[in-house]
Enzyme design. Structure first.
Site, PDB file in Angstrom:
ATOM      1  N   CYS A   1      34.086  80.253  78.017  1.00  0.00           N
ATOM      2  CA  CYS A   1      34.111  79.800  76.625  1.00  0.00           C
ATOM      3  C   CYS A   1      34.497  80.944  75.694  1.00  0.00           C
ATOM      4  CB  CYS A   1      32.755  79.215  76.232  1.00  0.00           C
ATOM      5  SG  CYS A   1      32.513  77.548  76.893  1.00  0.00           S
TER       6      CYS A   1
ATOM      7  N   GLU B   1      12.947  59.168  81.746  1.00  0.00           N
ATOM      8  CA  GLU B   1      12.977  58.030  80.817  1.00  0.00           C
ATOM      9  C   GLU B   1      12.259  56.803  81.364  1.00  0.00           C
ATOM     10  OE1 GLU B   1      16.882  58.788  78.092  1.00  0.00           O
ATOM     11  OE2 GLU B   1      17.286  57.931  80.073  1.00  0.00           O
ATOM     12  N   LYS B   2      11.362  56.999  82.297  1.00  0.00           N
ATOM     13  CA  LYS B   2      10.752  55.817  82.903  1.00  0.00           C
ATOM     14  C   LYS B   2       9.845  55.075  81.928  1.00  0.00           C
ATOM     15  CE  LYS B   2       6.978  58.121  85.429  1.00  0.00           C
ATOM     16  NZ  LYS B   2       7.279  59.535  85.149  1.00  0.00           N
TER      17      LYS B   2
ATOM     18  N   ASN C   1      29.128  60.671  77.870  1.00  0.00           N
ATOM     19  CA  ASN C   1      27.951  60.093  77.210  1.00  0.00           C
ATOM     20  C   ASN C   1      27.353  61.122  76.277  1.00  0.00           C
ATOM     21  OD1 ASN C   1      25.959  57.772  77.215  1.00  0.00           O
ATOM     22  ND2 ASN C   1      24.560  59.475  77.681  1.00  0.00           N
ATOM     23  N   GLU C   2      27.090  60.725  75.054  1.00  0.00           N
ATOM     24  CA  GLU C   2      26.393  61.596  74.093  1.00  0.00           C
ATOM     25  C   GLU C   2      26.803  63.064  74.215  1.00  0.00           C
ATOM     26  OE1 GLU C   2      22.207  60.787  74.562  1.00  0.00           O
ATOM     27  OE2 GLU C   2      22.318  58.921  73.448  1.00  0.00           O
TER      28      GLU C   2
ATOM     29  N   GLU D   1      23.544  51.842  71.813  1.00  0.00           N
ATOM     30  CA  GLU D   1      22.186  51.928  72.359  1.00  0.00           C
ATOM     31  C   GLU D   1      21.153  51.740  71.255  1.00  0.00           C
ATOM     32  OE1 GLU D   1      21.223  55.455  74.543  1.00  0.00           O
ATOM     33  OE2 GLU D   1      23.097  55.485  75.675  1.00  0.00           O
TER      34      GLU D   1
ATOM     35  N   TRP E   1      10.796  59.613  74.305  1.00  0.00           N
ATOM     36  CA  TRP E   1      10.914  61.065  74.080  1.00  0.00           C
ATOM     37  C   TRP E   1      10.487  61.494  72.688  1.00  0.00           C
ATOM     38  CZ3 TRP E   1      14.194  61.256  70.085  1.00  0.00           C
ATOM     39  CH2 TRP E   1      15.241  60.330  70.014  1.00  0.00           C
TER      40      TRP E   1
ATOM     41  N   CYS F   1      28.048  76.028  74.719  1.00  0.00           N
ATOM     42  CA  CYS F   1      28.073  76.954  75.849  1.00  0.00           C
ATOM     43  C   CYS F   1      28.601  78.300  75.370  1.00  0.00           C
ATOM     44  CB  CYS F   1      28.964  76.388  76.956  1.00  0.00           C
ATOM     45  SG  CYS F   1      29.083  77.466  78.405  1.00  0.00           S
TER      46      CYS F   1
ATOM     47  N   ARG G   1      21.524  66.815  82.169  1.00  0.00           N
ATOM     48  CA  ARG G   1      22.817  66.119  82.002  1.00  0.00           C
ATOM     49  C   ARG G   1      23.396  66.585  80.671  1.00  0.00           C
ATOM     50  NH1 ARG G   1      20.928  60.531  79.063  1.00  0.00           N
ATOM     51  NH2 ARG G   1      19.530  61.658  77.689  1.00  0.00           N
TER      52      ARG G   1
END
Lengths: 675, 675, 675
Positions: free
Chosen positions: B160, B355-356, B149-150, B307, B315, B155, B111
């Site tokens: 680009c 992320e469990k 998000n974040e 958050e 992590w 790239c 992501r």
């Protein structure tokens, strides 16, 4: 499927006469005879020789090698040669080479690197094996078919990606089931088409060997890759069986090598064989565990030691010589744990290429007047004298340690709670606890028959697949002792968490609930207190992870001494039917595990050898009326032991009774004791 | 543009009910209410759910989530979902994925990895946001738009590269100006056409994250990449504004994250929000500095803590549990430094995916009987009781520390004089000097209004852009205290050296010339002697870099004790108008900085809290008539302080006056003091 | 081919006025004159300036630079400018850029990175050099042609791969010979067509810089790559010679740089030049060895010191300033070992680009009032006063140490016996043994004339090519002393083992057989006992590798004290004809080597300077009637020595006789002694 049962111990190893002129072959035969070598593994990397081009085959040199060996009545382990691709094939059919984890397409080079899903590879390999099997089936000296060599590695090419999609479809049927299995809703990864599936290398959801965004996907890719290579093995085996119904097949495995699910592989192999390359600092017990794992792959069936070096390795960072006697004691350690053959890589040292400094029976000097050759000869004489006495004898173990490749993969993919957690390390700690009292151990799989054991240990049984907890409950219920640890019972077959509290499906059996798992920083520790019940000392250190446990039915046998969970349970015992289930919620001092296992073994009247000097190993194999005790000194010092075997005779020296057993450095004795 | 002003503190966090069946939603609502949770961040990674294919949109599940939350009167932070690409999009429109620094084209996976200049990404994201904004504008519970998000990463694809050429052309107009800016004559890199410009990844002029052949080019690429992602943010924000004129927009930032120029970003955001993930060993003062930086982004406007984990991370290498009380004190630390919300990642722990093992309010066990849930509930109750008392209150800081992303990038690209020089580390040292006396600090940009401050500190102000030296001179001239260090005044906006001697345009203000910069080997140090003027002790160690300084107008306040520059100045003070400009030509012991800052603060009558025990923090927010002092114990030990706040009342316990303040481990008190 | 013989010492360095406006040029000239600078190296990276596009050339700026320098009567070292590719060329002719070891195609960026087998590069470079040579031949100030710059690196593109196939075909003629040379039967790599040959990068048989599946192939690729770049050099040189028959050519080398076989290169160069960049912690003796190697490349011909920094480096991890006097003593160290020029990189410090913190004569401050400028000026004055006194004087060394790039490559590709074995480290140990007694050394190649020496040392002479053992035997037979070590005599030119026992073709000369080579773990050691014959102490440590040796004719001069080879020989001496051949079978304490070399030197009446304080170096150059002794203090402390030179005069200070020589920190004296 044939049952391997050698009439004598194979003693020999890899032999590559293609590299040498014929006069060298003659010298080889002289030296083999001198060294009591009775077998040779040939044709391991000869594809390019056998098939010089797409159209041409040439078996004349292999014929000559077979003939020459047959003339000496050598047993032949015949490889299929498919482990190294010919250059022309890589050039003309680039699908035969791999795309690696970082997405790089490889060209001709190295070995063990064919793409398992390459149509060209399958076509050419299959054609070659047809010809080999047709040509050599029935050859009187052909003893074992050796398919490919050290299968390993993985591929991420488009053929593999496409094959993976089919594998996934075959397993899950619907894309909804895939989303569910891999929990793809997380991070919005929901798939709507099997074509959306991307091989999880660095360009997809992979990160590195032990990290991935979706462990479920990456574990499935491991399964797929293991299956893909296994399909290559099965393809060759099935072709051989079209021509040769009898000769056993094998491929050489590599101990705890992570990439392949060896339990699944072993089901397809007639006999397990493996390559044992301890480094100068490999613990003896690690080699012992490797041997037990290899024996466990086919439920205790004895195995072939396919490769070891007579003295020196070349690819380790520091390639120490094996001290005088060390190769011998390592060979007997192999036999003690279940080997029915002793084979070297290699018989004659290559003059070029990456392994030219790898040890060999015949070294670069070319003659027999070397320490190594003499040791090989002495061992050859001894093995010859043993005849078939030990062949096929069994290990009688009443402790089983579960080793599970799915678990291995999944556990090491977890992101959190600590980077220090490694599967084999944790297994080794419990193996070492058994080894401390020289208790025989079987390395078993989750679908082994648990009823064969008094004690089952399942360290970090992170993944608990369907049916396993019931099976374990049944085992304990009937009186079994079960031990497991932190990070157990966490996920299902697809790496999704068993909801409802850790350790998931094991909660009932263990009678506990683990609320939290604390990760300790490197160098940090907690202390555990065992309440005087279990162990000699009262307090021990523990490290790495600390479970915060609530007992529900279990009894507390150890508690934390410090931090905010001071006084909370760390080790518990749950009486369950006629047995007990133990939970170790941390990584304690080794002494804790040694004591616990020893206590349980005593309660089950499992015979061991306690308080031996460090580096002394006693291991046994048996048949219906006799037990053979292997007493081994793995140290460079002489050691004296009390005699534990009455008036038994040492098979090697012929010596009988004495009050004490004197072992010189790296010495071995084999006592034959009637049951 | 709307002004965010919450009527109560948002308390909640990320909520992903898409992963769960409806009965779980009901249980969630029960638990949220129990825990006094009043808000949820939703739809963060739902693009694949909202748009199952190129043609189809489906908002039914999101509608249901909104409705269910609204029923509980929860405040909704609605994400636009564009931070994770749907699989079908990556497959059909490969331009949406990135090419990385090493030139590898990525596929579907992870992501936060869309190509910011992808035409397909822009088209699809824009279409999605149109639909979302149209559909949900005016929803009574919609409190904040959370765009993507974040944002992070970079790239180097052809789109680009092409966009970069246009960006460069827009900035410099002529290719001659580009050559001049990047000093391309060096190494014969002169460009004659904008098409000659190559994106500076590993295949071009880049080497790695902190090395490049042409820093000017690479710094510009950083600027371009930050702008490219910012354009993505602005595109979504502008679409939202077509439909919704009121609801504030944000995106969650990440403290000192290097990749994006957050000061530039903040100008486009209605409210700053950020994600605070300290590790077990992150210094408290680093978290404090992060908070102050986030507050500084919009000149002191309070921010959202978007958050934090209720307890455990997953992590980090070693994911320790937050000790009891630690989450609470960290939450109040956030508020003390300017947060108006406390939000968790995440409300319910995922059962699968990377992320469990990330902490959550509702853990895998699923019920409320956990330590973590109880602590969340206690905090929820407290925050509820505070109502809107603290919302929008301000920090009153008279010290400003300049933090500048251009400088961050350029400094860390320097080749020489030492690899040990890191931007944030040096900023932190000066922040820590303020923190040692609990002096309130604003983290400011170079175009902040300096007149708001008595003291301005600019560590390693390597890049001095046009107008900055004049601005600093004006500040000091009027009586300000200015502190800067070695490696300041070196380059201009384009990373070309200010000729004429270091520290370039700061020479006049500082009254010195730095002739040479010596790099000390690791473990080496010099000693500095402060002539009894400034500090309590006379001699201190210094490391890393040693400037060899000539004073021109400045006074020497410290000199070297050894090496060939023994006796030469190392610290100087220049009286300039009504103020003073200090130069610290090395990395001295922290005590030197603490003493200097304290002395200057005292001279400016800046209130602080000196000599507090280690781990005790006192920070304040205020409105027009009241100051709220947050007294925080970040340690696991109880601490007693002298009362410093008269008969003020602790807002949390309701306790009033006492002579001493007793803080239990991780305790917090908030004293409300009238001005 | 012209013979370089400068009429005075060149003193100057790299000068890039293209980066600066004309008024700076004028200031440069003023400062050059002030600093006694008499030469400039120009046009190193000006290709993009000289050729703004495929069609256009523009020499006007270079003309102006030449003219301006000529006006000051500066000597010009004129580079050909081909070391950095113009951007337009990379864009329009991508074959000019390289494919790296990992298979990545590079774009425009950096320098020293043209593909050596690129047709476009050759075409454009050749065209440019034609024009340069035609234009500037005969220019009165043109002193040296400087072709390209710091040739280095390698390429694995398809053009190189194709060129490699031709190179291989040219060398081996038949594919059978290739298979034999690379031992391709091993691992079934047999080739049937030259097109089967794959460049050995990571996608083929390479692994990394010191590992490959087939060392023979990778060593040949090193040879090929070195030859390819040498062909680029020769192409330019030959074009220059079409126009200019006289002016010497060079390219700047880099000491023990691994990539290129400098002995082969030097044959094509008129004069050797090199770039000396010691780090703050580089041992003095390593720099000394580098100088001696550079002098050795053309059999003792003096060389140009083409680059050194006046003070600071920028690309080392810790770029310490050169202490006052250090640049001077390092310059004289260069001269003492054979340099006839002292040139700096760079004359004026760049304002941008990766080297902007690299030291320069004129620093960013721009004026002459810097320590560095003053030291440069002082040295300039001194060198001017020396006139041509030292130019072309020779080193008289009677010890030769063999340095061999083929050996360097092959040795470091060996897989086993230990990863700690590095070629240059081992050479350095023997060089240091000579240096300990300040014995002059020539670094020689295997085809040097051995008769020039009394002692020849060949550490780790792993590869013994045809004819070498005979040559060494002849040398010893006539009375020479020969020393070699473990890992010698192992392989032939193709990296195939010399069969029949180690050390292969050296067995006869050494009178030993090495049966085994034990690798010691890090931190482990054995002890050797020297029987009181050779050394002062009796027992010394040894590490890394331990040969187990059988003496056949040799005498034992040292034996092992422990392990299973206790009492076995470790050091041997074989009397062979009138000389002796020594074998050192391990890595002993440095003292052992120092003592051995000293003893042999004394026996050969080789003059040295023994027992000097640490950091003191005495080195000499001589002509037919005079010896110049350079006495150098490399330390930061004053040192007093006994006068060893009678009433000789110090050329620098003019001081004559005294009983003791007082050296201030980093001091130098040059004593002129008549023969």
């Amino acid at each position: 499927m044939s049952k391997p049962k050698f009439s004598k111990m194979l003693y020999g190893g890899d032999y590559n006469p293609e590299q040498w002129p014929r006069e060298i072959w003659e010298e080889d035969m002289r030296l083999f005879n001198k060294a009591h070598i009775n077998s040779a593994t040939i044709n391991v990397f000869s594809w390019a020789k056998l098939q010089p081009s797409e159209e041409a085959y040439d078996f004349s040199e292999l014929d000559a090698i077979m003939e020459r060996l047959a003339k000496e009545d050598m047993e032949i382990v015949l490889a299929t040669s498919t482990a190294a691709l010919p250059a022309w094939m890589c050039r003309k059919y680039p699908d035969v080479t791999r795309v690696d984890f970082e997405g790089r397409k490889h060209k001709f080079g190295h070995r063990h690197n064919h793409c398992p899903n390459s149509p060209s590879f399958k076509r050419f390999a299959s054609e070659l094996v047809h010809r080999l099997a047709e040509r050599y089936e029935g050859h009187p000296n052909l003893k074992v078919w050796h398919i490919s060599n050290e299968y390993s590695g993985d591929c991420y090419c488009e053929n593999c990606e496409q094959a993976f999609r089919l594998w996934v479809k075959d397993k899950y049927k619907t894309i909804e089931a895939v989303n569910e299995a891999w929990n793809m809703t997380f991070w919005g990864h929901t798939l709507y088409d099997f074509d959306d599936i991307v091989a999880p290398n660095y360009l997809g959801d992979g990160i590195h060997d032990t990290a991935a965004a979706f462990a479920g996907l990456s574990v499935d890719y491991h399964r797929f890759n293991s299956d893909s290579l296994l399909n290559n093995f099965k393809m060759e085996r099935d072709i051989i069986r079209l021509y040769d119904k009898e000769t056993p097949t094998t491929t050489n495995l590599m101990g705890t090598y992570k990439g392949l699910d060896y339990f699944k592989w072993a089901k397809e192999m007639d006999i397990v064989s493996w390559d044992n390359y301890p480094s100068y600092n490999t613990p003896i017990s690690h080699t012992a565990m490797n041997h037990d794992l290899m024996r466990g792959l086919k439920d205790g069936q004895s195995f072939m030691l396919m490769e070891q070096t007579p003295s020196q390795q070349n690819w380790q960072p520091y390639n120490a010589l094996k001290r005088p006697g060390k190769m011998r004691v390592q060979s007997y350690q192999s036999i003690a744990h279940g080997a029915d053959t002793i084979q070297f890589f290699q018989l004659r040292r290559s003059k070029g290429g990456v392994e030219k400094f790898h040890g060999a029976v015949i070294e670069h000097v070319g003659h027999e007047h070397t320490r190594v050759f003499k040791e090989v000869t002495e061992l050859g004489k001894e093995l010859e004298s043993l005849e078939d006495k030990l062949i096929g004898t069994k290990t009688n173990a009443r402790i089983g340690i579960i080793f599970d490749w799915d678990n291995y993969w999944a556990l090491e993919y977890t992101s959190g709670p600590t980077v220090d957690l490694k599967y084999v390390d944790q297994i080794q700690r419990y193996y070492d606890a058994c080894y401390a009292s020289q208790l025989p151990v079987d390395m078993i799989k989750t679908d082994s028959n648990f009823e064969n054991y008094d004690i089952i240990i399942a360290p970090v049984l992170y993944m608990v697949k369907e049916g396993i907890s019931e099976k374990l409950e049944a085992f304990v219920n009937k009186g079994g002792q079960f031990i497991t640890t932190f990070m157990s019972g966490i996920v299902d077959e697809s790496d999704n968490v068993h909801l409802g509290g850790y350790p998931g499906p094991l909660k009932n059996l263990l009678g506990i609930w683990v609320e939290e798992i604390d990760a300790l920083a490197p160098g940090s520790c907690n202390t555990i207190k065992t309440n005087g019940l279990l162990l000699q000392e009262e307090e021990y250190k523990c490290t790495m992870l600390c479970d915060i446990i609530h007992t529900e039915k279990a009894e507390v046998v150890g508690e934390y001494v410090s931090d905010f969970y001071k006084g909370k349970p760390v080790m518990t015992k749950n009486t369950f039917g006629k047995g007990e289930a133990w939970y170790i919620g941390t990584v304690p001092d080794q002494a804790v595990l040694n004591d616990l296992i020893d206590k349980l073994a005593k309660s089950k009247e499992i015979k061991g050898f306690r308080n031996l000097p460090s580096g002394i190993e006693i291991t046994s194999r048996e048949n219906s009326d006799t037990i053979f005790y292997f007493v081994m000194n793995h140290t460079s010092d002489p050691v004296t032991l009390n005699n534990k075997f009455g008036n038994a005779k040492d098979l090697l020296s012929g010596q009988e009774w004495s009050e004490s057993i004197n072992l010189s450095p790296y010495d071995v004795k084999i006592y034959e004791v009637s049951k």
